[in-house]
Write a protein that holds these residues in place. Structure first.
Motif, PDB file in Angstrom:
ATOM      1  N   UNK A 133      66.730 -61.858  44.066  1.00 12.37           N
ATOM      2  CA  UNK A 133      67.976 -61.138  44.319  1.00 12.37           C
ATOM      3  C   UNK A 133      68.934 -61.201  43.128  1.00 12.37           C
ATOM      4  N   UNK A 134      68.754 -62.205  42.277  1.00 12.11           N
ATOM      5  CA  UNK A 134      69.665 -62.386  41.149  1.00 12.11           C
ATOM      6  C   UNK A 134      69.236 -61.613  39.906  1.00 12.11           C
ATOM      7  N   UNK A 135      68.058 -61.085  39.932  1.00 16.62           N
ATOM      8  CA  UNK A 135      67.540 -60.396  38.744  1.00 16.62           C
ATOM      9  C   UNK A 135      68.398 -59.177  38.399  1.00 16.62           C
ATOM     10  N   UNK A 136      68.729 -59.046  37.131  1.00 14.74           N
ATOM     11  CA  UNK A 136      69.510 -57.911  36.662  1.00 14.74           C
ATOM     12  C   UNK A 136      68.578 -56.886  36.016  1.00 14.74           C
ATOM     13  N   UNK A 137      68.316 -55.844  36.745  1.00 15.95           N
ATOM     14  CA  UNK A 137      67.373 -54.836  36.266  1.00 15.95           C
ATOM     15  C   UNK A 137      67.962 -54.067  35.081  1.00 15.95           C
ATOM     16  N   UNK A 138      67.080 -53.483  34.240  1.00 16.36           N
ATOM     17  CA  UNK A 138      67.576 -52.674  33.123  1.00 16.36           C
ATOM     18  C   UNK A 138      68.371 -51.475  33.646  1.00 16.36           C
ATOM     19  N   UNK A 139      69.449 -51.208  32.996  1.00 15.44           N
ATOM     20  CA  UNK A 139      70.278 -50.083  33.386  1.00 15.44           C
ATOM     21  C   UNK A 139      69.813 -48.799  32.695  1.00 15.44           C
ATOM     22  N   UNK A 140      70.405 -47.720  33.062  1.00 19.69           N
ATOM     23  CA  UNK A 140      70.062 -46.434  32.466  1.00 19.69           C
ATOM     24  C   UNK A 140      70.122 -46.529  30.935  1.00 19.69           C
ATOM     25  N   UNK A 141      69.047 -46.094  30.283  1.00 19.24           N
ATOM     26  CA  UNK A 141      68.989 -46.136  28.821  1.00 19.24           C
ATOM     27  C   UNK A 141      68.497 -47.447  28.252  1.00 19.24           C
ATOM     28  N   UNK A 142      68.185 -48.439  29.097  1.00 20.22           N
ATOM     29  CA  UNK A 142      67.731 -49.747  28.624  1.00 20.22           C
ATOM     30  C   UNK A 142      66.258 -49.960  28.979  1.00 20.22           C
ATOM     31  N   UNK A 143      65.635 -50.901  28.279  1.00 23.58           N
ATOM     32  CA  UNK A 143      64.296 -51.358  28.635  1.00 23.58           C
ATOM     33  C   UNK A 143      64.249 -52.872  28.565  1.00 23.58           C
ATOM     34  N   UNK A 144      63.260 -53.444  29.222  1.00 18.15           N
ATOM     35  CA  UNK A 144      63.073 -54.890  29.203  1.00 18.15           C
ATOM     36  C   UNK A 144      61.575 -55.155  29.101  1.00 18.15           C
ATOM     37  N   UNK A 145      61.204 -56.112  28.253  1.00 16.02           N
ATOM     38  CA  UNK A 145      59.783 -56.356  28.024  1.00 16.02           C
ATOM     39  C   UNK A 145      59.560 -57.846  27.757  1.00 16.02           C
ATOM     40  N   UNK A 146      58.474 -58.387  28.258  1.00 13.79           N
ATOM     41  CA  UNK A 146      58.156 -59.794  28.028  1.00 13.79           C
ATOM     42  C   UNK A 146      57.424 -59.960  26.702  1.00 13.79           C
ATOM     43  N   UNK A 147      57.365 -61.197  26.223  1.00 18.76           N
ATOM     44  CA  UNK A 147      56.829 -61.462  24.888  1.00 18.76           C
ATOM     45  C   UNK A 147      55.335 -61.176  24.775  1.00 18.76           C
ATOM     46  N   UNK A 148      54.634 -61.103  25.900  1.00 18.57           N
ATOM     47  CA  UNK A 148      53.193 -60.856  25.817  1.00 18.57           C
ATOM     48  C   UNK A 148      52.837 -59.369  25.834  1.00 18.57           C
ATOM     49  N   UNK A 149      53.855 -58.525  25.730  1.00 19.79           N
ATOM     50  CA  UNK A 149      53.657 -57.084  25.621  1.00 19.79           C
ATOM     51  C   UNK A 149      54.483 -56.540  24.464  1.00 19.79           C
ATOM     52  N   UNK A 150      53.986 -55.471  23.866  1.00 16.23           N
ATOM     53  CA  UNK A 150      54.734 -54.774  22.826  1.00 16.23           C
ATOM     54  C   UNK A 150      54.659 -53.282  23.117  1.00 16.23           C
ATOM     55  N   UNK A 151      55.818 -52.657  23.277  1.00 13.84           N
ATOM     56  CA  UNK A 151      55.832 -51.216  23.490  1.00 13.84           C
ATOM     57  C   UNK A 151      55.574 -50.520  22.159  1.00 13.84           C
ATOM     58  N   UNK A 152      54.654 -49.545  22.157  1.00 15.25           N
ATOM     59  CA  UNK A 152      54.277 -48.883  20.917  1.00 15.25           C
ATOM     60  C   UNK A 152      54.811 -47.472  20.803  1.00 15.25           C
ATOM     61  N   UNK A 153      54.587 -46.648  21.845  1.00 15.36           N
ATOM     62  CA  UNK A 153      54.933 -45.246  21.670  1.00 15.36           C
ATOM     63  C   UNK A 153      55.089 -44.533  23.001  1.00 15.36           C
ATOM     64  N   UNK A 154      55.866 -43.457  22.944  1.00 11.07           N
ATOM     65  CA  UNK A 154      55.932 -42.487  24.034  1.00 11.07           C
ATOM     66  C   UNK A 154      55.679 -41.108  23.461  1.00 11.07           C
ATOM     67  N   UNK A 155      54.756 -40.391  24.081  1.00 18.40           N
ATOM     68  CA  UNK A 155      54.490 -39.007  23.699  1.00 18.40           C
ATOM     69  C   UNK A 155      55.034 -38.118  24.798  1.00 18.40           C
ATOM     70  N   UNK A 156      56.116 -37.400  24.538  1.00 17.57           N
ATOM     71  CA  UNK A 156      56.723 -36.579  25.589  1.00 17.57           C
ATOM     72  C   UNK A 156      55.738 -35.560  26.155  1.00 17.57           C
ATOM     73  N   UNK A 157      56.064 -35.071  27.332  1.00 20.02           N
ATOM     74  CA  UNK A 157      55.189 -34.122  28.017  1.00 20.02           C
ATOM     75  C   UNK A 157      54.969 -32.879  27.167  1.00 20.02           C
ATOM     76  N   UNK A 158      53.709 -32.439  27.035  1.00 19.06           N
ATOM     77  CA  UNK A 158      53.455 -31.175  26.327  1.00 19.06           C
ATOM     78  C   UNK A 158      54.091 -30.011  27.086  1.00 19.06           C
ATOM     79  N   UNK A 159      54.353 -28.946  26.375  1.00 19.25           N
ATOM     80  CA  UNK A 159      54.955 -27.767  26.988  1.00 19.25           C
ATOM     81  C   UNK A 159      54.115 -27.292  28.169  1.00 19.25           C
ATOM     82  N   UNK A 160      54.780 -27.074  29.284  1.00 19.93           N
ATOM     83  CA  UNK A 160      54.113 -26.520  30.458  1.00 19.93           C
ATOM     84  C   UNK A 160      53.511 -27.539  31.381  1.00 19.93           C
ATOM     85  N   UNK A 161      53.500 -28.827  30.988  1.00 22.09           N
ATOM     86  CA  UNK A 161      52.930 -29.869  31.839  1.00 22.09           C
ATOM     87  C   UNK A 161      54.014 -30.831  32.298  1.00 22.09           C
ATOM     88  N   UNK A 162      53.876 -31.297  33.506  1.00 20.28           N
ATOM     89  CA  UNK A 162      54.770 -32.316  34.043  1.00 20.28           C
ATOM     90  C   UNK A 162      54.095 -32.954  35.241  1.00 20.28           C
TER      91      UNK A 162
END
Length: 789
Positions: free
Chosen positions: A56-85
């Protein structure tokens, strides 16, 4: 099942967040209690098994934020191609990943996972785009009625007799230009499908089709469905794919103790509003174990698929806390199975304090020897999310780590979670990546539909944001990072994980290792601290393939060096001389992960005595003697080549030369008066006496420590090489100082040794038959006599 179209861009922040704080705030006890005591978990209602509570005390990431643990590394985001969602599932092959969506698919080149490249995308509407691959074919699930099978066919009502749903088939031999080559219409469409290979024919695959969206007004998909269609595909002719069988999962003998399909009337008081079972949502196959787990709305099933066309139900289970049985995964040895509950259909905010943490959770079942299922615990991410984030258990896969059960899983806007369920009653989150809500002010469905680990990376289909890549970090994941998945890899078809590189190489029976790689230097002194470099030419391995250098030994082989092949398939590795390597010619084995013991290579190098370097007159002969264990030299690493050899040492040389790899039988009786059973070479001397190589002296002595003359050495070697054969007397002197017919000068044996190139005279032409023999000359004599044998 999700229907949403809004899309936002989130900025990223990095936080150093430890999981210890999360666990402590979830009811951990401080003080001297054990770790087990600190993780006492509450018990779920109705089922009475433990679950991980919400923090209950955990503070989740707010809009525009991210949170990641040391055993992971975020590499990339490829936005949706045109016409797909509205992105759904993933499938992998070579360096490519295909990502399905509600209106087509996209193919990415992930040769560099940190920078995926969009290769192509196809607009072909028909939710929800579940994918699998075999050969050059990709199969695409369509679970929304269209007016026909073509990609351009518009949506129609399920009541229309023109309604078409089922499996579309694309050829992706050229990933840049997918071709639509076939389809199979099914009764109720294809919400998901799972591919299972034929047990014998590699060209045949079966698609187990999951569907449940029935309606009393539908033209074809009447209520209830309660079956799995088995579609047979010959990958050489996809246009012939067709339904080969319909397996009714609730159609066995009424006397069975297995429950009937779940109905609304079966809901427990106070339990979840469990969906009535009309069909199956998702199926997970484990072909190596001949098992299938089926998540079927109100029921969880486990089936035997040994007969691919005729699966048999082994057990069915229900759960008062489950709203919608969604997906399943086995652990590697199939002693556990995880079912997922998609509470709220995936579009609701359920990771909140007002939703118990055993609802919308993973349920961990033990699989008995009789394949009966026993519920052991629940897991739901302990990280509370905001009311603007849809969050519930969804798609993932098992990490290949020997001795541990670890699961990578998508939780929509709850992010990606790494879950350790080695202790089935206490599954625990050990890593995660979490974005803040996609919108700051309202609930909009988004987040990870699926996250799958493969070859060191986690790939995620983000429902609105597109395609994500992350990297797994840490030594505890080393075996998983090294493991290479089958090609293609369909996550709903679980491979049996094996770690062949962890066991010592074994040369296949009846085969020899013919590939010999270069070593530099080719020889090193015993005890050297220098390194030996191994080189394999281009094309020996696959680009990036893991390669190990193994010592050779019976039960004690070990890895000397590890590395990865270069882009051209070459490999260079370096290792230090292992402790305990004695002088001689040694071999190490080089093995790549892709072919393991079917493609081994050898590297040979010499370990030299410290006083016998390359260039010594008898270097080759002494090295041979050391390699064949004819001699081990002295404990300090020397051979003492100029020292004279004694009679006992010569006998040992001869035994080892004539009995390679053998140990002389134990000596139980003294062979001579001066050779007791405790003499270090008693066994070899006893052999020499029995074999007629020596008779000793007339007084019963052998005189083991005496120096041996050149003529006696020639006689010993002759008798060892020609057991039981009396030498032919000679009439011509082999050397001026070795006259025939003189008693005790061994002229016949010396003549034989000269004729066979074993001995030579000195510069004066004489043999010097009574001279002592040096140890280096002894090695030369023995080499010439026995190396070719």
């Amino acid at each position: 099942m999700l229907k949403t179209s809004s899309r936002r861009t989130a900025w990223r922040r990095s936080l150093a967040v430890g999981l210890a704080a999360v666990l402590l705030s979830s009811g951990a006890v401080t003080g001297t209690a054990s770790a087990a005591d600190e993780d006492q978990r509450p018990i779920a209602a109705d089922t009475n098994v433990p679950y991980l509570p919400l923090d209950f005390q955990y503070q989740w990431p707010k809009f525009g934020e991210t949170e990641i643990t040391d055993n992971l590394k975020f590499l990339s985001n490829s936005p949706a191609p045109d016409g797909l969602t509205q992105f759904s599932n993933l499938v992998f092959w070579d360096n490519f990943v295909a990502m399905g969506s509600y209106n087509g698919l996209a193919i990415y080149d992930v040769k560099d996972p940190a920078a995926p490249v969009l290769v192509s995308h196809v607009i072909c509407p028909g939710a929800q785009g579940d994918l699998s691959k075999a050969g050059d074919l990709i199969f695409f699930s369509v679970d929304s009625p269209r007016s026909g099978s073509s990609c351009g066919a518009p949506a129609v009502a399920a009541s229309s007799t023109a309604a078409w749903e089922g499996i579309r088939i694309f050829n992706v031999a050229d990933p840049a230009s997918p071709q639509y080559v076939g389809n199979v219409q099914t009764r109720c469409g294809s919400h998901t499908h799972t591919q299972v290979p034929d047990a014998e024919d590699p060209n045949i695959v079966y698609l187990y089709n999951g569907s449940y969206d029935t309606s009393s007004t539908a033209a074809y998909c009447k209520n209830p469905h309660l079956r799995v269609e088995v579609i047979k595909v010959d990958i050489r002719s996809p246009q012939t794919a067709a339904i080969a069988n319909e397996v009714f999962l609730w159609d066995e003998d009424p006397a069975t103790d297995l429950p009937a399909p779940f109905k609304a009337a079966d809901r427990a008081d106070g339990g979840a509003s469990t969906s009535a079972t009309l069909g199956c949502h998702d199926l997970t196959a484990y072909p190596a174990k001949d098992l299938l787990a089926a998540a079927c709305e109100g029921d969880g099933l486990i089936l035997d698929i040994k007969d691919r066309l005729h699966p048999v139900v082994l057990d069915r289970v229900r759960d008062a806390n489950y709203a919608f049985w969604h997906t399943a995964q086995f652990n590697n040895d199939a002693t556990k199975v995880i079912f997922q509950d998609e509470l709220g259909g995936g579009s609701s905010a359920t990771c909140l304090p007002n939703v118990q943490n055993f609802r919308g959770a993973d349920a961990f079942y033990a699989v008995g020897a009789d394949k009966k299922l026993t519920l052991k615990s629940y897991f739901k991410i302990p990280r509370r999310q905001s009311q603007n984030e849809n969050c519930v258990t969804h798609e993932g896969n098992i990490l290949p780590i020997p001795g541990r059960d670890i699961f990578v899983q998508a939780w929509y806007q709850g992010g990606v979670s790494i879950i350790d369920f080695t202790d089935i009653e206490k599954p625990t989150e050990i890593g995660y990546f979490d974005r803040g809500p996609i919108t700051a002010t309202s609930l909009t469905a988004a987040g990870y539909w699926a996250t799958y680990f493969k070859d060191g990376y986690i790939y995620g289909s983000e429902y609105l944001r597109g395609f994500d890549t992350l990297k797994l970090v840490g030594d505890e994941f080393a075996d998983a990072i090294r493991y290479r998945y089958p090609n293609p890899y369909n996550p709903s078809t679980q491979p049996e994980y094996t770690w062949g590189w962890k066991t010592a190489p074994v040369v296949p029976s009846g085969q020899a290792v013919s590939t010999v790689l270069a070593a530099a230097p080719t020889s090193v002194p015993v005890g050297s601290a220098g390194a030996i470099t191994i080189t394999a030419p281009a094309g020996t391995y696959q680009a990036g393939e893991y390669v190990d250098v193994w010592s050779r030994g019976d039960g004690d082989a070990s890895v000397l060096a590890s590395g990865r092949a270069a882009a051209n398939g070459s490999f260079t590795g370096e290792f230090a001389l292992p402790a305990g390597y004695r002088p001689g010619v040694h071999e190490v084995i080089v093995r790549g992960d892709n072919k393991l013991d079917t493609a081994l290579s050898l590297v040979r190098f010499a370990v030299d005595f410290t006083d016998v370097a390359p260039g010594h007159q008898f270097y080759t002969e002494i090295s041979w003697a050391a390699a064949k264990k004819v001699t081990t030299g002295y404990a300090d690493g020397t051979y003492a080549p100029a020292s004279t050899i004694a009679r006992d040492a010569l006998v040992r040389f001869l035994y080892k030369a004539t009995h390679p790899g053998q140990t002389a039988p134990a000596c139980t009786t003294a062979p001579f008066t001066d050779v007791s059973v405790k003499h270090p070479f008693c066994a070899e001397i006893a052999w020499a006496k029995t074999a007629g190589i020596t008779t000793g002296y007339t007084d019963g002595r052998f005189a083991p420590a005496e120096k041996i003359s050149r003529q006696a050495t020639a006689a010993f070697i002759y008798r060892a090489a020609n057991p039981g054969i009396t030498p032919t007397p000679v009439t011509v002197a082999p050397f001026p100082d070795v006259q025939p017919g003189v008693a005790g000068n061994f002229s016949a044996e010396i003549a034989w040794a000269k004729d066979h190139g074993i001995v030579e005279g000195f510069s004066d032409g004489k043999f010097h038959r009574t001279a002592d023999v040096a140890r280096d000359a002894t090695a030369a004599f023995v080499y010439r006599a026995f190396s070719a044998r």
